[in-house]
Design a protein around this motif. Structure first.
Motif, PDB file in Angstrom:
ATOM      1  N   ILE A 182     -30.159 -27.254 -17.201  1.00  0.00           N
ATOM      2  CA  ILE A 182     -31.298 -26.257 -17.100  1.00  0.00           C
ATOM      3  C   ILE A 182     -31.738 -25.556 -18.366  1.00  0.00           C
ATOM      4  O   ILE A 182     -32.765 -25.110 -18.722  1.00  0.00           O
ATOM      5  N   ILE A 183     -30.929 -25.702 -19.222  1.00  0.00           N
ATOM      6  CA  ILE A 183     -31.081 -25.100 -20.514  1.00  0.00           C
ATOM      7  C   ILE A 183     -32.430 -25.693 -21.356  1.00  0.00           C
ATOM      8  O   ILE A 183     -32.570 -26.946 -21.356  1.00  0.00           O
ATOM      9  N   GLY A 184     -33.367 -24.635 -21.453  1.00  0.00           N
ATOM     10  CA  GLY A 184     -34.466 -25.080 -22.223  1.00  0.00           C
ATOM     11  C   GLY A 184     -35.588 -25.446 -21.115  1.00  0.00           C
ATOM     12  O   GLY A 184     -36.686 -25.991 -21.651  1.00  0.00           O
ATOM     13  N   LYS A 185     -35.325 -25.655 -19.989  1.00  0.00           N
ATOM     14  CA  LYS A 185     -36.111 -26.078 -19.224  1.00  0.00           C
ATOM     15  C   LYS A 185     -37.303 -24.842 -18.491  1.00  0.00           C
ATOM     16  O   LYS A 185     -36.970 -23.877 -18.862  1.00  0.00           O
ATOM     17  N   PRO A 186     -38.411 -25.393 -17.905  1.00  0.00           N
ATOM     18  CA  PRO A 186     -39.190 -24.247 -17.535  1.00  0.00           C
ATOM     19  C   PRO A 186     -38.503 -23.144 -16.872  1.00  0.00           C
ATOM     20  O   PRO A 186     -39.313 -21.850 -17.402  1.00  0.00           O
ATOM     21  N   ASN A 187     -38.011 -23.151 -15.957  1.00  0.00           N
ATOM     22  CA  ASN A 187     -37.412 -21.800 -15.139  1.00  0.00           C
ATOM     23  C   ASN A 187     -36.573 -20.964 -16.423  1.00  0.00           C
ATOM     24  O   ASN A 187     -36.363 -19.808 -16.194  1.00  0.00           O
ATOM     25  N   GLN A 188     -35.826 -21.824 -16.994  1.00  0.00           N
ATOM     26  CA  GLN A 188     -34.978 -21.104 -17.984  1.00  0.00           C
ATOM     27  C   GLN A 188     -35.553 -20.394 -18.968  1.00  0.00           C
ATOM     28  O   GLN A 188     -35.382 -19.336 -19.282  1.00  0.00           O
ATOM     29  N   VAL A 189     -36.732 -20.892 -19.562  1.00  0.00           N
ATOM     30  CA  VAL A 189     -37.629 -20.360 -20.607  1.00  0.00           C
ATOM     31  C   VAL A 189     -38.262 -19.079 -19.814  1.00  0.00           C
ATOM     32  O   VAL A 189     -38.497 -18.279 -20.452  1.00  0.00           O
ATOM     33  N   GLU A 190     -38.881 -19.311 -18.748  1.00  0.00           N
ATOM     34  CA  GLU A 190     -39.259 -18.377 -17.918  1.00  0.00           C
ATOM     35  C   GLU A 190     -38.708 -17.188 -17.842  1.00  0.00           C
ATOM     36  O   GLU A 190     -38.886 -15.837 -17.681  1.00  0.00           O
ATOM     37  N   ALA A 191     -37.157 -17.084 -17.293  1.00  0.00           N
ATOM     38  CA  ALA A 191     -36.266 -16.358 -17.309  1.00  0.00           C
ATOM     39  C   ALA A 191     -36.142 -15.299 -18.705  1.00  0.00           C
ATOM     40  O   ALA A 191     -36.050 -14.090 -18.497  1.00  0.00           O
ATOM     41  N   VAL A 192     -36.075 -16.086 -19.651  1.00  0.00           N
ATOM     42  CA  VAL A 192     -36.006 -15.452 -20.877  1.00  0.00           C
ATOM     43  C   VAL A 192     -37.223 -14.423 -21.365  1.00  0.00           C
ATOM     44  O   VAL A 192     -37.364 -13.351 -21.411  1.00  0.00           O
ATOM     45  N   LYS A 193     -38.640 -15.154 -20.958  1.00  0.00           N
ATOM     46  CA  LYS A 193     -39.681 -14.527 -21.159  1.00  0.00           C
ATOM     47  C   LYS A 193     -39.861 -13.167 -20.268  1.00  0.00           C
ATOM     48  O   LYS A 193     -40.149 -12.088 -20.816  1.00  0.00           O
ATOM     49  N   ALA A 194     -39.355 -13.329 -19.125  1.00  0.00           N
ATOM     50  CA  ALA A 194     -39.467 -12.368 -17.971  1.00  0.00           C
ATOM     51  C   ALA A 194     -38.588 -11.168 -18.315  1.00  0.00           C
ATOM     52  O   ALA A 194     -38.753 -10.088 -18.262  1.00  0.00           O
ATOM     53  N   GLY A 195     -37.492 -11.637 -18.792  1.00  0.00           N
ATOM     54  CA  GLY A 195     -36.314 -10.514 -19.344  1.00  0.00           C
ATOM     55  C   GLY A 195     -36.932  -9.755 -20.435  1.00  0.00           C
ATOM     56  O   GLY A 195     -36.764  -8.542 -20.681  1.00  0.00           O
ATOM     57  N   MET A 196     -37.392 -10.229 -21.442  1.00  0.00           N
ATOM     58  CA  MET A 196     -38.004  -9.675 -22.463  1.00  0.00           C
ATOM     59  C   MET A 196     -39.129  -8.997 -22.337  1.00  0.00           C
ATOM     60  O   MET A 196     -39.641  -7.842 -22.956  1.00  0.00           O
ATOM     61  N   GLU A 197     -40.137  -9.318 -21.384  1.00  0.00           N
ATOM     62  CA  GLU A 197     -41.255  -8.383 -21.018  1.00  0.00           C
ATOM     63  C   GLU A 197     -40.999  -7.535 -19.922  1.00  0.00           C
ATOM     64  O   GLU A 197     -41.879  -6.945 -19.507  1.00  0.00           O
ATOM     65  N   LYS A 198     -39.752  -7.540 -19.350  1.00  0.00           N
ATOM     66  CA  LYS A 198     -39.265  -6.554 -18.383  1.00  0.00           C
ATOM     67  C   LYS A 198     -40.177  -6.642 -16.830  1.00  0.00           C
ATOM     68  O   LYS A 198     -40.756  -5.737 -16.569  1.00  0.00           O
ATOM     69  N   ARG A 199     -40.147  -7.950 -16.465  1.00  0.00           N
ATOM     70  CA  ARG A 199     -40.924  -8.248 -15.302  1.00  0.00           C
ATOM     71  C   ARG A 199     -40.230  -9.144 -14.529  1.00  0.00           C
ATOM     72  O   ARG A 199     -39.204  -9.922 -14.877  1.00  0.00           O
ATOM     73  N   VAL A 200     -40.664  -9.292 -13.012  1.00  0.00           N
ATOM     74  CA  VAL A 200     -40.170 -10.382 -12.316  1.00  0.00           C
ATOM     75  C   VAL A 200     -40.588 -11.809 -12.895  1.00  0.00           C
ATOM     76  O   VAL A 200     -41.779 -12.072 -13.049  1.00  0.00           O
ATOM     77  N   GLY A 201     -39.624 -12.891 -12.690  1.00  0.00           N
ATOM     78  CA  GLY A 201     -40.044 -14.120 -13.202  1.00  0.00           C
ATOM     79  C   GLY A 201     -40.822 -14.785 -12.345  1.00  0.00           C
ATOM     80  O   GLY A 201     -40.958 -14.795 -11.066  1.00  0.00           O
TER      81      GLY A 201
END
Length: 274
Positions: free
Chosen positions: A248-267
Motif C-alpha cells: 500500500i505504501i506510495g499507492k493512491p489511497n496512501q497518498v490521499e491519506a497523507v494529503k487529507a491529513g495535511m489538509e485537515k479534511r476527509v479523504g
C-alpha cells in the motif's frame, strides 16, 4: 429460505447487518446459520464495504443454537443443526472450518472490520458469534454464557481460537466447565467486550463511521495483519508487517491519506484501489 433471518443495507461504506429472527431471539437454526455464512460471503464481494456493524433486532443479540435441536437429541432422534452435508464435524467444509465454525470465521476473515453491537442475550453459539467481530460493544446488562456444558457439549462453533487470545486461560476453563451466565460488565473485565455501552448499536455506528473515513487499503491490511498474529512467530509477524506495507505504501489511497491529513479534511478514497 422460507423466512428471512438477516437483513443488511450498505451506505457510506458501512454494512448494517441485522439478525431479524426476533420471535426466537435470533436463535441459530439451519436457516440462520446459512444466512450468517451467506451474508458474510456476499459482503466479501462488495469492495465498497469498509466496515460492518453486526447486531440483533428484538430482545437479544443471539440466544444460541435453537433448542429444538436439543429436543431431537433428548428424544433420541439425533441430528444437528450445525451439520448439513451428512458428514461429521471434523470434516472441513469451509477452508479450515466446518459449517458451524464458519459463522464465526466468515466474519473474522471478511476484508472489512466487523463491529458487534450486543444486547440482551448472547448464549452458546450466540456468544461465539460475537467473537467473529473485530470489536465488541456490549450493553452492561447483557447476559452471556459459554453455555455448551449445560447441554453436555464443548464450545465448537469457531470461537475458541479467539477466546484464547483475549481472555485468560483460567477464566475460559471456568466458564466452559460451568456454563455460568455473566454480564456485559463482567465480559469487559474478562476481555470479551471491547466497550461497555448503554447504547451499543449507536456507539458501534459512531465508530463505524470513523473507520469508514480511513483509507480502506490501510484498514484492510491492518485487519489481515492482526488476523495473522494468532499463530505467528516474531519473525513471521515482522515479515507480515513488511509485506502488507509494501502493498500500500506510495499507492493512491496512501497518498490521499497523507494529503487529507495535511489538509485537515476527509479523504476521498477508492474502494477498488489496493
Amino acid at each position: 429460505m422460507s423466512e428471512q433471518r438477516i437483513t443488511y443495507t450498505i451506505k457510506n461504506g458501512i454494512a448494517d447487518v441485522r439478525m431479524v429472527r426476533t420471535d426466537k431471539m435470533n436463535a441459530l437454526d439451519n436457516a440462520m446459520i446459512d444466512a450468517l455464512i451467506d451474508t458474510a460471503a456476499e459482503l466479501e464481494n462488495h469492495p465498497e464495504v469498509r466496515v460492518v456493524v453486526l447486531s440483533g433486532e428484538g430482545r437479544a443479540f443471539c440466544a444460541g443454537l435453537d433448542t429444538s435441536n436439543f429436543k431431537r437429541t433428548a428424544e433420541g432422534n439425533g441430528g444437528s443443526a450445525t451439520v448439513k452435508h451428512g458428514g461429521g464435524l471434523a470434516d472441513r467444509t469451509h477452508g479450515i472450518a466446518n459449517r458451524a465454525q464458519q459463522i464465526v470465521w466468515g466474519w473474522r476473515n471478511l476484508h472489512a472490520p466487523v463491529i458487534a453491537a450486543v444486547h440482551g442475550i448472547a448464549f452458546g453459539g450466540g456468544f461465539q458469534l460475537t467473537l467473529g467481530a473485530d470489536i465488541r460493544f456490549m450493553h452492561p446488562e447483557t447476559k452471556l454464557s459459554i453455555m455448551e456444558a449445560k447441554w453436555g457439549l464443548i464450545p465448537d462453533m469457531g470461537g475458541t481460537p479467539v477466546m484464547r487470545a483475549i481472555a485468560s486461560e483460567d477464566i475460559l476453563r471456568e466458564l466452559s466447565y460451568t456454563a455460568r451466565i455473566f454480564s456485559g460488565e463482567q465480559a469487559k473485565e474478562y476481555g470479551f467486550a471491547t466497550h461497555v455501552s448503554e447504547s451499543p448499536y449507536d456507539d458501534a455506528m459512531v465508530l463505524a463511521r470513523e473507520i469508514a473515513e480511513r483509507s480502506p487499503s490501510s484498514v484492510k491490511r491492518s485487519k489481515k495483519m492482526f488476523n495473522a498474529l494468532f499463530d505467528a512467530t516474531d519473525a513471521e509477524a515482522l515479515l507480515t508487517e513488511s509485506v502488507l506495507q509494501d502493498e500500500i505504501i506510495g499507492k493512491p489511497n496512501q497518498v490521499e491519506a497523507v494529503k487529507a491529513g495535511m489538509e485537515k479534511r476527509v479523504g476521498n478514497f477508492s474502494d477498488t484501489s489496493d
